[in-house]
Design a protein around this motif. Structure first.
Motif, short mmCIF file in Angstrom:
data_model
loop_
_atom_site.label_atom_id
_atom_site.label_comp_id
_atom_site.label_asym_id
_atom_site.label_seq_id
_atom_site.Cartn_x
_atom_site.Cartn_y
_atom_site.Cartn_z
N GLY B 20 -0.65 7.74 9.12
CA GLY B 20 0.51 8.65 9.03
C GLY B 20 1.56 8.08 8.09
O GLY B 20 2.02 8.75 7.16
N ALA B 21 1.90 6.81 8.31
CA ALA B 21 2.92 6.15 7.49
C ALA B 21 2.47 6.06 6.04
O ALA B 21 3.26 6.26 5.11
CB ALA B 21 3.21 4.76 8.04
N THR B 24 2.90 9.35 4.35
CA THR B 24 4.32 9.55 4.04
C THR B 24 4.73 8.76 2.80
O THR B 24 5.44 9.28 1.93
CB THR B 24 5.19 9.13 5.25
N GLN B 25 4.24 7.53 2.72
CA GLN B 25 4.53 6.72 1.53
C GLN B 25 4.08 7.41 0.25
O GLN B 25 4.80 7.45 -0.74
CB GLN B 25 3.82 5.37 1.63
N LEU B 27 3.58 10.56 -0.24
CA LEU B 27 4.42 11.74 -0.49
C LEU B 27 5.74 11.32 -1.11
O LEU B 27 6.23 11.94 -2.06
CB LEU B 27 4.67 12.50 0.82
N GLU B 28 6.31 10.25 -0.56
CA GLU B 28 7.60 9.77 -1.07
C GLU B 28 7.48 9.28 -2.51
O GLU B 28 8.42 9.37 -3.28
CB GLU B 28 8.16 8.67 -0.17
N VAL B 75 -0.22 15.29 9.28
CA VAL B 75 0.98 15.21 8.45
C VAL B 75 0.86 16.18 7.27
O VAL B 75 1.82 16.84 6.88
CB VAL B 75 1.17 13.76 7.91
#
Ligand code: B12
Lengths: 460, 211
Positions: B20-21, B24-25, B27-28, B75
């Protein structure tokens, strides 16, 4: 637990052809009384079963029984067990199943008159309860039809009643492909145990009414599914072997409810059950490769009382129709065992050793079912105070035996499987001591769309 | 072995809690949801599928990776929806009428999902009419039929016929222990696979031919 001690303590006595409590049939066969008998099972070639094809279905079974028994008589078989394992439509429409059972009984009668061949029919209606999803285990049309077929065939002269029952299996497949021992224990030792008790109590009532015998169940849908998955390299062999050990706790329940053997052929857990109960057992191995592969073709014969081919399609082979060919193979396998026995205890033990030695070191499933391992596992079961505890204890013992044998170089294990010893050990260590806590935990995890807790006397 | 992207590697290793993290990374860092799916996650499952095919790992290990992929998709899915990204292909799969065997079919479904095919699983004991209905409704490019009993092989033939009779343009692939390539040809199926590993290759081949 009902059984608190072992009927067979000495592995060398856990041997083919002899059991402490033999089964006597109406035709005078004594199963477990010193002779290993062939047990033939067969199925249809690719075809549909419905009202329209029933004449052809009938013809298949007439051909099978006449051909196979004729060959058995020519080869002077001391007697044969015929197993009729139904296909789903034959249990769903009990009249069809019963009709075929009668065809087989008639064929057996005719051969007895013609040549004096002794035989007995094992009737194994297939368990259709899971056609309903989630399965209804104790009511409904599948349950009713199944009992009707048992009752009808017992009345018609099928002397041995068996089934591959499926209680708890609705969660077990998932446990297998996930390598989940807790899930397997829940399916087998909680759900399976309860369903077996309900089912076999009912079957015993039918058997008593008609003066026939409950023979035994098999954890085929659990242990053999695992074994076949391991053969296909889907799951580790060591995991499948440990699951096999647990299945014995479940299959034992049939005998607690009155079954007397011979235990059903595809129950590879039968050596453990023979050690506990002393009842004779059917086994299958190399001569059942027509139905599925296994890693213990010889070892499976070490303590068999009948020797089976599991199932073969009625198709033409070069030697003749397949069931006839398999009858011949089984008879020769049995002749060898009976000849060894004829030469006395030492000769029989020598052959038993060879059966065991030829397979035990090469595969964990085989190793776990050797007479030595079977007695060790059986002892752990009878020393337990509940089915859950028996399941956990026998799984622990299986891991211990396998790990030890591997460590001593007595058992070959693939390198990629070795880590599974620790995985399984950790999973077992994490289990709660209390059964109710375990049930609560598993119920919380179970997929409710797949099973109905109330069918197992559990509160949703 | 090649150095993998950390997210791809996390899927391969089945590190469910970390994916998940990592998503997100990505995507960021400006990567699109579609690209993460296609270039990070699917390659991870492809590696796992390949390892399984080579008998390096077992199904339980493959399922751990599949669960990690699922976690990542949790996500991504809302974003994919917004962006209008859908799996390129859809398949309908089921075990034919009269047959309850489903372990093999489930494995095939899982492998297809790993290859980014949307899979609609109709379960077991599925009548031909239900396959037809589902094909009409979901418009898949692929239908998978499974049968383990010799006595349900005819139901497979009936199902293929029912789909063909409706004139539905869909590739049909079949499998199960008693099934052979000859039988597939005989009943007019487009493909056959002996196991779950090769079922992906067969599917991809047939889908390419349709494209
Ligand atoms: C496990 C099993 C069961 C389990 C099923 C569990 C489940 N949820 O599926 C249970 C115990 C319920 C069961 C029940 C029965 N079974 Co059964 N079963 C088996 C067994 C031992 C293994 C099947 C299996 O799961 N293999 C593992 C998986 C991974 O392999 P697979 O299914 O072959 O799938 C692979 C490939 O075939 C392929 N594949 C499969 N499907 C598809 C689909 C597509 C699209 C593609 C591309 C590929 C593909 O990829 C898969 C993955 O690699 C077989 C033996 C055998 N030789 O197959 C008997 C077997 C199939 N069963 C048999 C029988 C008779 C029955 C019963 C009638 C038995 C009974 N008396 O109760 C019932 C029938 C229930 C029903 N109506 O269907 C017979 C069939 C005989 C016949 N006439 O055809 C067999 C051959 C055993 C025997 N006795 O000889 N069975």
């Amino acid at each position: 637990m009902h059984y608190k001690s072992l009927a067979i303590e000495d592995p060398s006595e856990l041997i083919f052809g002899i059991s402490p409590k033999p089964v006597l049939t109406r035709s005078g066969m004594v199963i477990g009384g010193g002779t290993v008998y062939p047990e033939l099972n067969f199925t249809l070639p690719p075809m549909k079963i419905d009202a329209g094809t029933m004449p052809e279905v009938r013809h298949n079974y007439e051909q099978i029984i006449a051909g196979a028994l004729g060959r058995a008589a020519e080869l002077d078989a001391p007697g044969v067990v015929i197993e009729f394992e139904t296909l789903p439509p034959m249990t769903e429409h009990p009249a069809w199943g019963l009709e075929i059972a009668k065809i087989l009984l008639e064929g057996m009668q005719q051969e007895a008159c013609r040549s004096g061949l002794k035989s007995v029919l094992r009737m194994t209606p297939n368990d259709n309860r899971e056609f309903e999803r989630p399965p209804l285990m104790r009511r409904g049309r599948y349950w009713d039809a199944m009992l009707e077929l048992f009752e009808g065939s017992a009345a018609a002269g099928a002397e041995l009643l068996s089934i591959e029952s499926v209680g708890g299996k609705e969660l077990h497949d998932e446990a297998l492909v996930n390598g989940d021992l807790a899930g397997s224990l829940f399916s087998l030792c909680i759900l399976g145990e309860r369903d077996m008790r309900f089912l076999w109590t009912n079957l015993q009532t039918i058997a008593d009414k008609h003066g026939v015998k409950c023979a035994g169940d098999t954890a085929c849908g659990f242990g053999n599914t695992a074994m076949v998955l391991a053969e296909q390299k889907m799951i580790p062999r060591v995991f499948a072997a440990v699951v096999r050990a647990i299945t014995a706790v479940r299959s034992l329940v049939a005998y607690e409810c009155g079954a007397v053997g011979p235990g059903k052929d595809c129950g590879y857990e039968n050596p453990i059950l023979k050690a506990i109960t002393g009842y004779p057992m059917a086994m299958e191995g190399k001569t059942s490769a027509c139905a599925h592969l296994s890693p213990m073709g010889n070892l499976a014969a070490a303590c068999c009382d009948t020797w089976s081919n599991e199932s073969v399609q009625n198709i033409k082979l070069l030697g003749g129709m397949a069931p006839t060919c398999y009858m011949e193979q089984l008879i020769y396998d049995c002749r060898l065992m009976n000849t060894a026995r004829g030469h006395g205890k030492e000769s029989a033990r020598q052959l038993q050793r060879w059966f065991v030695e030829s397979d035990a070191a090469l595969d964990p499933q085989a190793f776990i079912l050797s007479p030595e391992s079977s007695v060790a596992l059986a002892r752990v079961i009878v020393n337990s105070d509940s089915y859950y505890h028996a399941g956990v204890a026998v799984a622990r013992k299986a891991v211990e035996l396998l790990r030890e044998a591997y460590g001593q170089g007595k058992l070959h294990i693939e390198p990629k499987e070795v880590a599974w010893f620790d995985t399984m050990q950790d999973d077992l260590d994490e289990l709660p001591e209390s059964e109710s806590e375990f049930i609560g935990r598993q119920l919380a995890l179970a997929d409710r769309s797949r099973f109905l807790p109330q069918e197992y006397e559990l509160k949703g | 072995m090649n150095e993998q992207h950390p997210l791809t590697q996390a899927v391969v290793d089945g590190r469910r809690k970390e994916v998940g993290a990592l998503v997100t990374q990505c995507l960021e860092a400006g990567e699109s949801a579609g690209s993460i799916l296609e270039n990070r996650l699917v390659p991870g499952m492809m590696i796992v599928g390949e390892r399984f095919k080579q008998n390096e790992i077992f199904v339980p290990e493959m399922l751990i990776a599949a669960r990690a992929m699922k976690e990542a998709l949790k996500v991504l899915e809302p974003l994919l929806l917004v962006a209008g990204v859908k799996p390129e292909h859809t398949a309908v799969i089921g075990t034919v009428e009269g047959d309850l065997h489903d372990i093999g079919k489930n494995l095939v479904a899982m492998m297809w999902k790993g290859a980014n095919i949307e899979v609609i699983d109709l379960g077991v004991n599925v009548p031909a009419a239900k396959f037809v209905e589902s094909v009409k409704q979901h418009k898949p490019q692929l239908v998978g039929l499974s049968a383990l009993l010799t006595t349900t092989m005819p139901a497979m033939r009936d199902t293929v016929k029912a789909i063909r009779d409706e004139g539905l343009a869909v590739k049909i692939v079949i499998g199960g222990a008693p099934i052979t390539r000859e039988f597939a040809r005989e009943i007019g199926a487009d493909g056959y696979s002996p196991d779950a590993g090769s079922a992906v290759d067969t599917a991809i081949e047939l889908l390419r031919a349709t494209a």
